[in-house]
Design a protein around this motif. Structure first.
Motif, short mmCIF file in Angstrom:
data_model
loop_
_atom_site.label_atom_id
_atom_site.label_comp_id
_atom_site.label_asym_id
_atom_site.label_seq_id
_atom_site.Cartn_x
_atom_site.Cartn_y
_atom_site.Cartn_z
N TRP A 11 11.54 51.69 -78.04
CA TRP A 11 10.40 51.00 -78.66
C TRP A 11 9.41 50.54 -77.59
CZ3 TRP A 11 7.97 50.48 -83.01
CH2 TRP A 11 7.19 49.36 -83.27
N ALA A 12 9.93 49.93 -76.53
CA ALA A 12 9.06 49.45 -75.45
C ALA A 12 8.33 50.61 -74.79
CB ALA A 12 9.88 48.67 -74.43
N LEU A 13 9.07 51.67 -74.44
CA LEU A 13 8.46 52.81 -73.74
C LEU A 13 7.45 53.56 -74.60
CD1 LEU A 13 11.59 54.23 -71.86
CD2 LEU A 13 9.70 52.90 -70.88
N TYR A 24 1.32 47.68 -69.59
CA TYR A 24 2.43 48.15 -68.77
C TYR A 24 3.30 47.00 -68.28
CZ TYR A 24 0.10 52.66 -68.78
OH TYR A 24 -0.48 53.84 -69.17
N LYS A 25 2.69 45.86 -68.06
CA LYS A 25 3.45 44.69 -67.62
C LYS A 25 4.46 44.28 -68.70
CE LYS A 25 2.91 40.11 -65.60
NZ LYS A 25 1.96 39.11 -65.13
N SER A 26 4.05 44.33 -69.94
CA SER A 26 4.95 44.01 -71.04
C SER A 26 6.09 45.02 -71.14
CB SER A 26 4.18 43.98 -72.36
OG SER A 26 5.06 43.79 -73.44
N ILE A 27 5.78 46.29 -70.97
CA ILE A 27 6.82 47.32 -70.99
C ILE A 27 7.81 47.06 -69.86
CG2 ILE A 27 7.31 49.79 -70.72
CD1 ILE A 27 4.52 50.32 -71.96
N ASP A 33 15.60 44.74 -66.89
CA ASP A 33 16.99 44.34 -66.72
C ASP A 33 17.96 45.53 -66.65
OD1 ASP A 33 16.28 41.67 -66.68
OD2 ASP A 33 16.61 41.40 -68.83
N TYR A 34 17.43 46.71 -66.74
CA TYR A 34 18.24 47.92 -66.73
C TYR A 34 17.94 48.73 -65.47
CZ TYR A 34 18.68 46.49 -71.56
OH TYR A 34 18.91 45.75 -72.68
N ASP A 35 18.80 49.68 -65.19
CA ASP A 35 18.64 50.54 -64.02
C ASP A 35 17.31 51.30 -64.12
OD1 ASP A 35 18.91 52.29 -61.88
OD2 ASP A 35 20.39 53.56 -62.91
N ILE A 106 2.35 56.97 -66.00
CA ILE A 106 3.00 55.99 -66.86
C ILE A 106 4.14 55.31 -66.11
CG2 ILE A 106 4.43 55.67 -68.93
CD1 ILE A 106 2.70 57.82 -70.30
N TRP A 107 4.99 56.09 -65.47
CA TRP A 107 6.09 55.49 -64.72
C TRP A 107 5.56 54.68 -63.54
CZ3 TRP A 107 10.41 53.47 -65.36
CH2 TRP A 107 11.20 53.09 -64.26
N ARG A 108 4.54 55.19 -62.88
CA ARG A 108 3.96 54.48 -61.75
C ARG A 108 3.47 53.10 -62.20
NH1 ARG A 108 1.11 58.62 -59.18
NH2 ARG A 108 -0.42 58.45 -60.83
N GLU A 109 2.81 53.04 -63.35
CA GLU A 109 2.30 51.76 -63.86
C GLU A 109 3.42 50.82 -64.27
OE1 GLU A 109 -0.75 50.48 -64.06
OE2 GLU A 109 -1.73 52.23 -63.21
N ILE A 110 4.42 51.35 -64.97
CA ILE A 110 5.54 50.49 -65.41
C ILE A 110 6.29 49.95 -64.19
CG2 ILE A 110 7.78 50.45 -66.59
CD1 ILE A 110 6.60 52.60 -68.52
N SER A 111 6.68 50.84 -63.30
CA SER A 111 7.50 50.41 -62.16
C SER A 111 6.75 49.49 -61.20
CB SER A 111 8.07 51.62 -61.42
OG SER A 111 7.03 52.43 -60.89
N ALA A 112 5.44 49.57 -61.19
CA ALA A 112 4.65 48.67 -60.34
C ALA A 112 4.77 47.22 -60.80
CB ALA A 112 3.18 49.08 -60.36
N HIS A 113 5.16 47.01 -62.05
CA HIS A 113 5.28 45.66 -62.58
C HIS A 113 6.71 45.12 -62.55
CE1 HIS A 113 1.12 45.28 -63.87
NE2 HIS A 113 1.20 46.51 -64.32
#
Length: 116
Positions: A11-13, A24-27, A33-35, A106-113
């Motif tokens: 749902w988040a992704l 992206y910060k919310s995602i 909390d996961y790997d 997308i991953w770059r934005e998520i992981s940056a947060h």
């Protein structure tokens, strides 16, 4: 990871594939909390194959959020089809590589947060 955790992550992704400004910060907050490697795998191997077409249409149908129940059902059907067909697994490998390339931002934005 429980089934509920998995569905919450889907749902988040899926928010990354709506036709609206993506938070992206919310995602990241919902998945941190996961790997991170597992979240990245889920993004490209489970969520993106179902959701990416929304960003590739001229007039996307999903503007604010995917239907949670339908999203879970669509992903389950895709994974079942992949598991039961060697041909489908091969086709999906190609699709996943393309999705990783096309939507690497997308991953770059998520992981940056993620909190380091």
């Amino acid at each position: 990871m429980t089934a509920k955790d998995r569905y919450d992550i889907y749902w988040a992704l899926s928010d990354a594939f709506v036709d609206n400004e993506v938070d992206y910060k919310s995602i990241a907050r919902q998945t941190e909390d996961y790997d991170p490697l597992e979240i990245k795998r889920m993004l490209y191997e489970e969520v993106a194959p179902v959701c990416h077409t929304n960003l590739e249409t001229v007039i996307p149908t999903i503007w604010s959020a995917f239907n949670r129940g339908q999203l879970n059902s669509d992903i389950a059907q895709m994974l079942e089809a992949r598991a039961s067909s060697r041909f489908r697994r091969q086709i999906d490998k190609l699709l996943i590589r393309w999705l990783e390339f096309r939507y690497k931002y997308i991953w770059r934005e998520i992981s940056a947060h993620y909190r380091k």
